[in-house]
Design an enzyme around this catalytic site. Structure first.
Site, short mmCIF file in Angstrom:
data_model
loop_
_atom_site.label_atom_id
_atom_site.label_comp_id
_atom_site.label_asym_id
_atom_site.label_seq_id
_atom_site.Cartn_x
_atom_site.Cartn_y
_atom_site.Cartn_z
N ASN A 201 3.85 -6.75 -9.36
CA ASN A 201 2.95 -5.61 -9.13
C ASN A 201 3.67 -4.27 -9.05
O ASN A 201 3.05 -3.22 -9.25
CB ASN A 201 2.06 -5.84 -7.90
CG ASN A 201 2.85 -6.01 -6.63
OD1 ASN A 201 4.06 -6.20 -6.66
ND2 ASN A 201 2.17 -5.95 -5.49
N GLY A 278 5.76 -14.00 -3.56
CA GLY A 278 4.93 -14.90 -2.77
C GLY A 278 5.77 -15.89 -1.99
O GLY A 278 6.94 -15.62 -1.68
N GLU A 296 10.08 -9.86 1.33
CA GLU A 296 8.72 -9.42 1.65
C GLU A 296 7.80 -10.31 0.84
O GLU A 296 7.83 -10.30 -0.39
CB GLU A 296 8.57 -7.94 1.29
CG GLU A 296 7.31 -7.32 1.88
CD GLU A 296 6.14 -7.41 0.94
OE1 GLU A 296 5.36 -8.38 1.09
OE2 GLU A 296 6.00 -6.56 0.07
N CYS A 330 0.63 -6.19 -1.70
CA CYS A 330 0.90 -6.91 -0.45
C CYS A 330 0.20 -6.23 0.71
O CYS A 330 -0.21 -6.88 1.67
CB CYS A 330 2.40 -6.94 -0.17
SG CYS A 330 3.33 -7.61 -1.52
O1 G3H Z 1 2.84 -5.27 -2.97
C1 G3H Z 1 3.60 -4.91 -2.12
C2 G3H Z 1 3.98 -3.53 -2.08
O2 G3H Z 1 5.12 -3.42 -1.30
C3 G3H Z 1 2.89 -2.62 -1.60
O3 G3H Z 1 3.27 -1.32 -1.80
O4 G3H Z 1 1.67 -0.14 -0.30
O5 G3H Z 1 2.94 1.09 -2.02
O6 G3H Z 1 1.12 -0.44 -2.68
P1 G3H Z 1 2.19 -0.15 -1.69
#
Ligand code: G3H
Length: 630
Positions: A201, A278, A296, A330
């Site tokens: 992502n 994940g 993470e 996330c």
């Molecule tokens: O998907 C996990 C990312 O660390 C979320 O980052 O809050 O900038 O979308 P974000």
């Protein structure tokens, strides 16, 4: 009912599969020409190369891995399927490159990172095009990701210079039972080779979040990008290549997880792993062994809405937090826990906003775009069907075409439904009505995740109390969960991960704190001369030179150095108890000898131009610590 008609009715960005496929093909053609013009060297025969030893290479496997466009569900790009042997080569060149990089001055490392950050921002368009094609990220968000990444690289370079330039100085008598017999100097030194595995992502931003801190701290970096997002990541690596980093310092291997995944994470040449993704991270952590890990692994971010909340604000944040990038974050709001008395009003407001979300192609910058794979779509659908079957209220009709899932709010979700606990990573959001705040906190804390969460209330005292009770990495008060700004700490508890990201707090997985303990059986001199005598004990500190010299059986002196004088006493006999002859052999040691002589002479302790052991021992009872600055 015809799905295409429904698409037009709901969205301001009508979805039409034929149209979108055509748009994607057209944009793909445009994207290809742009990519070709910006970085021809990274592709051969339609397959993107991998990056090793400062060169773009074709894998000896002769195989490639397909990157599927989530929108068209057709092959968009191909990347090399690297072999284990190629991973071995990468590890060896990383190891070698790191040795000299660790000796490269911090300011120079920073200078190169600033350059890479600027190049990255200059190339935002072709990289963003890849993000649109590979992961169906809306066009504007894709550009933002690249710019944000360039900014992070520069910010990290600045922070690194400040933070890594500092160490600690401790004295032993602060701990019970100890006298001031030892001094401890700590400094931050690199770990070695860092393996970075970012998620689909944010294949650029969450790659540089690992690359920049690792490099500024003196490590080398091996990147294994996700397959969806690999080409954007390769373009990003190309920017680092253009910035002129030493060969082997950064490498990027692509390929099948089944072939090189475990091989990479269990490789003995790896000194640290930084992973975002994940629950694969949990199995990596079990296999990786005794190396630092930063992970993470997602979240089930709860949004607790109290009866006194500003419901308009809460609804806006819930929709932004829950549906941005189709919920594939996330930090997305993944469950709303609303107090029953305001639940109807909140659900109404959220629904009004959900109806306005545009649905369609990432090229058209729609709010809701196809989710990353068919596998993800099926998973999301299964969660929705489970909730529906168990009695949840679907506020919109469930609709899916290919990987595109229309945004959906599920009201009256209960704890026995999978969606109450599992992370859909899609544009579907459950609402659980709660009878008390305590019930909301209990639900939040019962989750196996612990990344972020948020509380909506006008009562700051209640907000802080609730925040304290929520067992998660970060609580946002009256705003949606989010990682940024990128220098803030970002960390999760429980299955959400270990370690922290964000430029201020990331250093634990980039460095270790090397300790140097000086006992009183050594002599310390501190002076400004700026030359190095580190060969004696292997220690050299910039500017303020610390020289330690074990002195046979003598104890410890620190003495005033009046000035640098270079002659006269080079041949002084100092009874052999203080200075090793190496000192004098170096010539510059003469000044030290002279100073020493001067001190003793001044104090009337010199006997016949010689120091005696008695005198030295007597003086050592009363050491004097004065730096030349004084
Ligand atoms: O998907 C996990 C990312 O660390 C979320 O980052 O809050 O900038 O979308 P974000």
């Amino acid at each position: 009912m015809n799905l295409l008609q429904l698409g037009g009715a709901q969205s301001t960005c009508p979805w039409n599969i034929a149209q979108i496929c055509e748009q994607s093909r057209t944009s793909a053609r445009a994207g290809r020409s742009s990519i070709t013009s910006t970085s021809q060297e990274i592709m051969e025969n339609d397959v993107f190369k991998y990056y090793s030893e400062g060169e773009w290479k074709v894998s000896s496997s002769g195989k490639s891995v397909q990157v599927i466009n989530p929108t068209t569900r057709k092959t968009q790009y191909k990347v090399q399927a690297c072999t284990q042997e190629e991973v071995n080569q990468v590890m060896e060149s990383s190891r070698m490159a790191q040795k000299s990089w660790a000796k490269t001055p911090l300011w120079k490392r920073a200078e190169m990172l600033h350059k890479a950050g600027a190049i990255l921002k200059d190339h935002k368009k072709p990289i963003a095009e890849c993000l649109v094609k590979e992961i169906a990220k809306p066009a504007t968000d894709a550009l933002t990701e690249v710019v944000r990444s360039g900014d992070f690289v520069s910010y990290c370079a600045e922070e690194g210079v400040r933070i890594l330039g500092k160490g600690e100085f401790l004295v032993s008598d602060s701990f019970p039972g100890n006298d001031r017999t030892k001094y401890c100097l700590t400094s931050k030194v690199p770990l070695g080779v860092v393996l970075a595995i970012p998620p689909f992502n944010y294949p650029v931003n969450l790659a540089v979040s690992k690359i920049a801190p690792a490099l500024i701290a003196g490590n080398s970096l091996v990147l294994k990008p996700p397959t969806q997002g690999a080409v954007a990541a390769l373009h990003m690596v190309h920017c680092f290549h253009m910035a002129g980093f030493p060969k082997g310092l950064i490498s990027c291997v692509t390929g099948k997880g089944s072939e090189i995944g475990d091989f990479l994470t269990m490789h003995p040449g790896i000194n640290c792993i930084s992973f975002t993704g994940g629950d694969t991270g949990i199995s990596i952590s079990k296999k990786a062994g005794m190396i630092p890990l930063q992970m993470e692994l997602g979240g089930k971010d709860a949004c607790i809405v109290l009866d006194d909340a500003d419901l308009d604000l809460a609804a806006s944040c819930i929709v932004k937090g829950g549906f941005s990038y189709s919920g594939q974050r996330c930090t997305a709001v993944k469950v709303v826990l609303v107090v029953e008395s305001v639940a109807d009003a909140l659900v109404k407001k959220v629904n009004e906003k959900v109806e306005k979300l545009s649905v369609g192609a990432p090229e058209d910058d729609c709010d809701i775009t196809p989710v990353v794979t068919e596998f993800s779509s099926n998973f999301i659908e299964a969660l929705v069907m489970d909730a529906k079957q168990k009695g949840a209220t679907l506020c919109q009709e469930y609709r899916r075409e290919g990987n595109l899932i229309w945004p959906l709010l599920l009201d009256n979700v209960r704890s026995d439904m999978r969606i109450a606990w599992e992370e859909p990573f899609g544009p579907v959001l459950p609402v659980i009505r709660i009878n008390s705040v305590e019930e909301g906190i209990r639900h939040c804390n019962h989750s196996n995740f612990g990344l972020q969460g948020c509380v909506f209330t006008k009562d700051i005292n209640r907000a802080i109390q609730i925040s304290d009770a929520m067992e998660i990495g970060t609580v946002q008060i009256n705003s949606a969960p989010a990682r940024g700004p990128d220098h803030f700490p970002f960390q999760g508890l429980k299955d959400s991960g270990i370690g922290s990201q964000g430029s201020i707090f990331v250093w634990e997985c980039c460095v270790f704190y090397a300790g140097l303990i000086v006992e009183k059986r050594m002599m310390i001199m501190v002076f400004d001369a700026g030359f190095s005598l580190c060969f004696h004990v292997g220690l050299s500190v910039e500017k303020k030179m610390v020289i330690m010299l074990p002195i046979q059986s003598s104890p410890f002196w620190i003495f005033r150095k009046p000035s640098l004088r270079w002659h006269v006493l080079m041949e002084a006999d100092i009874s052999g108890t203080i200075f090793a002859t190496d000192f004098l052999n170096e010539g510059r040691g003469g000044s030290v000898t002279l100073n020493y002589f001067w001190v003793w002479q001044e104090m009337g302790k010199l006997k016949d131009g010689k120091f005696s052991r008695d005198v030295i021992e007597a003086m050592s009872e009363n050491p004097d610590f004065v730096t030349s600055q004084s």
